[in-house]
Design an enzyme around this catalytic site. Structure first.
Site, PDB file in Angstrom:
ATOM      1  N   CYS A 232       0.835  -1.197   0.000  1.00  0.00           N
ATOM      2  CA  CYS A 232       0.000   0.000   0.000  1.00  0.00           C
ATOM      3  C   CYS A 232       0.869   1.247   0.000  1.00  0.00           C
ATOM      4  O   CYS A 232       1.905   1.291   0.677  1.00  0.00           O
ATOM      5  CB  CYS A 232      -0.909   0.002   1.230  1.00  0.00           C
TER       6      CYS A 232
ATOM      7  N   HIS B  40      -9.159  -3.493  -1.840  1.00  0.00           N
ATOM      8  CA  HIS B  40      -8.132  -2.736  -1.111  1.00  0.00           C
ATOM      9  C   HIS B  40      -8.515  -1.258  -1.035  1.00  0.00           C
ATOM     10  O   HIS B  40      -8.409  -0.635   0.034  1.00  0.00           O
ATOM     11  CB  HIS B  40      -6.784  -2.910  -1.814  1.00  0.00           C
ATOM     12  N   GLU B  41      -8.953  -0.693  -2.167  1.00  0.00           N
ATOM     13  CA  GLU B  41      -9.305   0.728  -2.180  1.00  0.00           C
ATOM     14  C   GLU B  41     -10.569   1.005  -1.372  1.00  0.00           C
ATOM     15  O   GLU B  41     -10.662   2.023  -0.670  1.00  0.00           O
ATOM     16  CB  GLU B  41      -9.467   1.225  -3.626  1.00  0.00           C
TER      17      GLU B  41
ATOM     18  N   HIS C 255      -9.929   1.427   2.290  1.00  0.00           N
ATOM     19  CA  HIS C 255      -9.475   2.764   2.693  1.00  0.00           C
ATOM     20  C   HIS C 255     -10.659   3.657   3.066  1.00  0.00           C
ATOM     21  O   HIS C 255     -10.567   4.475   3.983  1.00  0.00           O
ATOM     22  CB  HIS C 255      -8.681   3.426   1.569  1.00  0.00           C
TER      23      HIS C 255
END
Length: 286
Positions: free
Chosen positions: A191, A233-234, A237
């Protein structure tokens, strides 16, 4: 009024050294969308006076009109990213309290505003500068539920991620659900906001994503493999989750420098599958 707006657009082009043809077949299209383009063209001229590409991209992003293309603008000068590069925000890193809390949704009425579109362009340029496959708004200090993602050129480390497989796109207020056909997969994940560390992370390998694009239009797709992982993954966030929180055991978090010495690792460390799986490769249990 329309003529005045169009004159402003032409003036903007002329001021940055762009050739244009006032008798172009695109004139009708420009008249139709000039009320949208004029305020953004003015802003783009102030921000990027020497870079027609940014002006063009801003206009395209804002109007989303497929007919407004490079056939209308022809640059005479070499583009330069120096102006925007000086304005790009730094990455927000692991440890920031704001990065590790959920971000609020975007008000859909804000998407068409020039200020919002400017922020979208900044997010894209940050992704390019920091060499990410994707980047979320919270990673640059914009605490809203959106991210951009895309590949501009082939990457030898991730051959599956090509410009054709993952064209550049924005996702606003995305929602993710696991597809019925999904099965667990593992991957050595990194990341931009967690420098110098890689983690052995489990995620579903097939998902369905629903959200809005940069024009406020709803979009929904099913993704599998590495594409599904990048999206998850995004989205993490946006929920204030970074990948170290996803690892199942502390020993699954490894300094990047150790991958250069992987041949020295113990046979089953940190797990047999993790030891045997190369970087940038998905692993599924048999």
């Amino acid at each position: 009024k329309r003529s005045k707006m169009l004159d402003e657009l032409f003036s903007t082009c002329k001021s940055i050294g762009v050739k244009y043809n006032r008798n172009s077949k695109m004139i009708g299209v420009c008249y139709a969308i000039s009320s949208q383009l004029q305020p953004l063209a003015y802003t783009a001229r102030q921000l990027f006076p020497h870079n027609v590409n940014y002006l063009l991209q801003s206009c395209l992003n804002y109007s989303c009109n497929p007919f407004l293309s490079l056939s209308f603008f022809s640059a005479r000068a070499t583009p330069s990213s120096g102006n925007i590069a000086k304005k790009l925000p730094a990455l927000v890193l692991l440890g920031s309290p704001l990065l590790m809390r959920p971000s609020p949704e975007v008000n859909l009425g804000d998407i068409s505003k020039p200020e919002f579109q400017e922020k979208l362009e900044t997010l894209k340029q940050c992704m390019i500068k920091y060499e990410g496959v994707g980047i979320s708004a919270p990673q640059i200090g914009w605490y809203k539920r959106l991210f951009c993602i895309g590949v501009f050129k082939r990457n030898k480390d991730l051959p599956e991620l090509t410009p054709e497989a993952l064209p550049f796109q924005y996702w606003i207020n995305p929602e993710v659900r696991k597809a019925p056909s999904s099965r667990p997969s593992w991957f050595w994940e990194g990341c931009l906001s967690v420098p110098d560390l890689t983690g052995w992370v489990e995620r579903p390998d097939t998902i369905v994503v629903k959200g809005y694009d940069h024009t406020g239009q709803m979009q929904e797709i099913e993704l599998t493999g590495i594409l599904a992982r990048v999206f998850q993954h995004e989205v993490d966030h946006l929920d204030g989750i970074l990948f170290p929180s996803r690892i199942q055991n502390p020993i699954h978090l490894v300094p990047n420098v150790l991958f250069k010495q992987k041949h020295k690792w113990a046979a089953n460390w940190p797990t047999p599958a993790a030891r045997a799986t190369p970087e940038r490769t998905l692993y599924w249990e048999e």
